[in-house]
Scaffold this motif. Structure first.
Motif, mmCIF file in Angstrom:
data_model
loop_
_atom_site.group_PDB
_atom_site.id
_atom_site.type_symbol
_atom_site.label_atom_id
_atom_site.label_comp_id
_atom_site.label_asym_id
_atom_site.label_seq_id
_atom_site.Cartn_x
_atom_site.Cartn_y
_atom_site.Cartn_z
ATOM 1 N N ASP A 20 10.847 -1.281 -1.069
ATOM 2 C CA ASP A 20 10.837 -0.101 -1.918
ATOM 3 C C ASP A 20 10.686 1.123 -1.004
ATOM 4 O O ASP A 20 9.585 1.439 -0.533
ATOM 5 N N LYS A 21 11.791 1.784 -0.738
ATOM 6 C CA LYS A 21 11.774 2.905 0.202
ATOM 7 C C LYS A 21 10.953 4.078 -0.317
ATOM 8 O O LYS A 21 10.336 4.804 0.470
ATOM 9 N N ASN A 22 10.906 4.260 -1.631
ATOM 10 C CA ASN A 22 10.112 5.365 -2.178
ATOM 11 C C ASN A 22 8.627 5.159 -1.894
ATOM 12 O O ASN A 22 7.909 6.097 -1.526
ATOM 13 N N SER A 23 8.160 3.915 -2.061
ATOM 14 C CA SER A 23 6.749 3.624 -1.787
ATOM 15 C C SER A 23 6.446 3.760 -0.301
ATOM 16 O O SER A 23 5.404 4.307 0.088
ATOM 17 N N ASP A 25 8.033 5.667 1.810
ATOM 18 C CA ASP A 25 8.075 7.099 2.131
ATOM 19 C C ASP A 25 6.802 7.802 1.678
ATOM 20 O O ASP A 25 6.295 8.706 2.365
ATOM 21 N N ALA A 26 6.270 7.392 0.523
ATOM 22 C CA ALA A 26 5.023 7.991 0.041
ATOM 23 C C ALA A 26 3.879 7.668 0.991
ATOM 24 O O ALA A 26 3.027 8.523 1.289
#
Length: 339
Positions: A20-23, A25-26
């Motif tokens: 999960d790239k969004n996680s 990145d976060a």
């Protein structure tokens, strides 16, 4: 796609879940504003980002670590490749169940759930120098046992094993997957002599010759040269991938299980970290082959998930620092002046 009992696992290997790239990145963004110089926590920082990405959430968690151990016996022990009799496998399962093994103490120390699953201890696999160790159904059943052992709520997984003779099996798998002869991969295991290592190497070569026609197929390699506990670890590692659970790889035998997946799909171990490099000679070579750098190097060679369980402390530390530290803004500290 080959038809047969292994077809579902072939399909799963070909259709892997993704990070999960969004996680991730976060987690990366939060790490950038914590009260420390960039990179000052070294691998703890990258571990927190890795955890967040593979758990598919931010912040990452260390709430439900799980240790799963699989035990089985091997027909190749008939070739005299171990310093201990196969009865020790059953005896050690009893020790696991009563809480007396090293892995029990490490799981307890780091708050992990623990289970041990025996796979037909009274029915060893066949001697791989004479026949396939398992038929397809036996191999698929062991893979399924491992798959089903992974709890959906787990946020970091350790897989381990117990099986007299399984360093010989791991060496045979390594040679079949990455090439070489028995002498390139055989080691002392439970403590055999130099003459015993030479004998193990010959037995491995005999197995490779017997099954030379299937060495381009990783799951057939597992079926013909592997063991039930190793197949169960393969199933657990693959299940963890599909359930978005990061994995800590243990020693030589567990890494040989992981190598089966790597050979089938080099991306299949992206959710795995090598917890340590063991004293078994083939392990370091195997880690290089699957492109993994170990977190620890403590000359351990016990197996049973012990090195990976010890690395749970590092994972716990990574989560604690990432989630608990203040940001520069929270603490009223100037990020530009921090050193």
């Amino acid at each position: 796609m080959m038809a047969g009992p292994l077809s579902d696992f072939r399909k799963a290997i070909s259709k892997l879940s993704r990070i999960d790239k969004n996680s991730a990145d976060a987690a990366r963004a939060r790490d950038a504003v914590l009260t420390k110089p960039a990179g000052a926590l070294g691998q703890l920082e990258t571990l927190a980002i890795w955890l967040s990405g593979w758990q598919g959430k931010h912040p990452p968690s260390y709430d439900h670590p799980q240790v799963v151990i699989f035990a089985a016996n091997h027909g190749v022990c008939d070739q005299g490749i171990s310093a201990f009799p196969q009865e020790v496998t059953l005896q050690m399962v009893g020790n696991f169940e009563s809480g007396g093994a090293a892995i029990n103490q490490l799981a307890l120390a780091f708050g992990a759930s623990f289970s041990v699953t025996s796979l037909e201890l009274d029915n060893p696999t066949k001697d791989f120098t004479k026949a396939p160790a398992m038929d397809e159904t036996e191999c698929a059943n062991a893979l399924s046992t491992g798959w089903n052992a992974v709890d959906e709520n787990t946020d970091i997984l350790v897989v381990g094993e117990m099986g007299i003779g399984n360093t010989t099996v791991a060496a045979a798998l390594s040679a079949a997957i990455f090439g070489g002869r028995g002498t390139d991969w055989a080691g002392p295991g439970t403590g055999v002599s130099s003459e015993g290592i030479q004998h193990k190497a010959k037995v491995i070569d005999d197995g490779l010759l017997r099954h030379k026609d299937i060495l381009d197929d990783p799951l057939k390699i597992l079926q013909c040269l592997g063991g039930r506990e190793i197949a169960a670890m393969v199933g657990s590692i693959l299940a963890a991938r599909q359930k978005h659970i990061p994995v800590l790889l243990d020693g030589f035998v567990a890494t040989a299980a992981a190598a089966v997946l790597y050979k089938a799909n080099p991306e299949s171990l992206d959710h795995c970290i090598a917890a340590h490099v063991s004293a078994e000679p083939g392990h370091g070579k195997l880690l290089k082959a699957i492109d993994k750098e170990p977190l620890l190097s403590l000359s351990m060679r016990l197996g049973e998930g012990s090195g990976a369980a010890l690395a749970l402390g590092i994972i716990k530390g990574a989560v604690a620092t990432h989630n608990g530290m203040a940001s520069f803004a929270d603490a009223g500290i100037s990020g530009e002046k921090a050193d």
